[in-house]
Motif scaffolding. Structure first.
Motif, PDB file in Angstrom:
ATOM      1  N   LEU A 148      -2.842 -40.412  10.252  1.00 26.86           N
ATOM      2  CA  LEU A 148      -3.729 -39.666  11.151  1.00 26.86           C
ATOM      3  C   LEU A 148      -3.154 -38.300  11.522  1.00 26.86           C
ATOM      4  O   LEU A 148      -3.895 -37.323  11.660  1.00 26.86           O
ATOM      5  CB  LEU A 148      -4.004 -40.481  12.413  1.00 26.86           C
ATOM      6  N   ALA A 149      -1.837 -38.224  11.701  1.00 23.19           N
ATOM      7  CA  ALA A 149      -1.204 -36.970  12.099  1.00 23.19           C
ATOM      8  C   ALA A 149      -1.008 -36.023  10.920  1.00 23.19           C
ATOM      9  O   ALA A 149      -0.834 -34.822  11.114  1.00 23.19           O
ATOM     10  CB  ALA A 149       0.146 -37.252  12.761  1.00 23.19           C
ATOM     11  N   GLY A 150      -0.999 -36.576   9.715  1.00 18.61           N
ATOM     12  CA  GLY A 150      -0.767 -35.743   8.542  1.00 18.61           C
ATOM     13  C   GLY A 150       0.685 -35.314   8.401  1.00 18.61           C
ATOM     14  O   GLY A 150       0.977 -34.334   7.715  1.00 18.61           O
ATOM     15  N   LEU A 208      -4.884 -47.510  20.557  1.00 16.79           N
ATOM     16  CA  LEU A 208      -4.881 -48.714  19.731  1.00 16.79           C
ATOM     17  C   LEU A 208      -6.146 -49.513  19.997  1.00 16.79           C
ATOM     18  O   LEU A 208      -6.745 -49.414  21.073  1.00 16.79           O
ATOM     19  CB  LEU A 208      -3.653 -49.577  20.051  1.00 16.79           C
ATOM     20  N   ARG A 209      -6.540 -50.296  19.005  1.00 18.81           N
ATOM     21  CA  ARG A 209      -7.688 -51.197  19.178  1.00 18.81           C
ATOM     22  C   ARG A 209      -7.368 -52.505  18.462  1.00 18.81           C
ATOM     23  O   ARG A 209      -6.604 -52.520  17.480  1.00 18.81           O
ATOM     24  CB  ARG A 209      -8.968 -50.583  18.636  1.00 18.81           C
ATOM     25  N   PRO A 210      -7.971 -53.596  18.928  1.00 20.22           N
ATOM     26  CA  PRO A 210      -7.725 -54.878  18.256  1.00 20.22           C
ATOM     27  C   PRO A 210      -8.303 -54.863  16.847  1.00 20.22           C
ATOM     28  O   PRO A 210      -9.381 -54.307  16.614  1.00 20.22           O
ATOM     29  CB  PRO A 210      -8.460 -55.906  19.116  1.00 20.22           C
ATOM     30  N   VAL A 253      -4.001 -48.574  14.884  1.00 23.21           N
ATOM     31  CA  VAL A 253      -4.152 -47.258  15.490  1.00 23.21           C
ATOM     32  C   VAL A 253      -5.583 -46.784  15.240  1.00 23.21           C
ATOM     33  O   VAL A 253      -6.004 -46.632  14.097  1.00 23.21           O
ATOM     34  CB  VAL A 253      -3.133 -46.259  14.914  1.00 23.21           C
ATOM     35  N   ALA A 254      -6.323 -46.590  16.318  1.00 26.15           N
ATOM     36  CA  ALA A 254      -7.720 -46.159  16.207  1.00 26.15           C
ATOM     37  C   ALA A 254      -7.814 -44.649  16.042  1.00 26.15           C
ATOM     38  O   ALA A 254      -8.605 -44.152  15.242  1.00 26.15           O
ATOM     39  CB  ALA A 254      -8.506 -46.601  17.439  1.00 26.15           C
TER      40      ALA A 254
END
Length: 133
Positions: free
Chosen positions: A25-27, A100-102, A113-114
């Protein structure tokens, strides 16, 4: 100076899988992971406890202001809110947060990691909306 991002974790341990998701996500790579054991005594004032938590992060004043940080905040809302105010004071801007998400149907429960939420960008866009109102 550290090349890559520093993840400062005030919550549950970050798994290797989550670290890879953060990098995607951060690249860029996670160069440093700082885990801060976060316990609070809710019978005591929050502010000094939050300052103590932030003091546990091994960063100089210059590093607070220049490092590329991603923060995994504590799950208790008052701790998260007070921590963001503390970090803003040390950094001069709002950090990027890890959300974060389940994972669906994971047994035992696991989290992925959402998104990475740039609070500074949220603030900047809100200021534009305020000016329009």
């Amino acid at each position: 100076m550290i090349e890559g991002i520093t993840v400062v974790n005030f919550a549950h341990p970050i798994t290797e899988r989550q670290r890879i998701q953060i990098e995607t996500l951060a690249g860029q790579r996670v160069a440093k992971m700082v885990d801060v054991a976060t316990q609070a005594d809710l019978g005591m004032p929050v502010e000094p406890q939050i300052a103590t938590l932030a003091d546990q992060v091994p960063m100089s004043s210059d590093e607070w202001q220049t490092a590329q940080l991603v923060v995994n905040p504590p799950s208790l809302s008052i701790l998260a809110a007070a921590l963001l105010a503390e970090l803003h004071g040390r950094m001069g801007y709002f950090p990027t947060l890890l959300r974060l998400r389940p994972e669906t149907d994971a047994v035992p429960p696991r989290y992925e990691v959402a998104e990475l939420v740039s609070l500074q960008s949220v603030r900047d866009r809100a200021r534009v909306r305020r000016q329009r109102a």
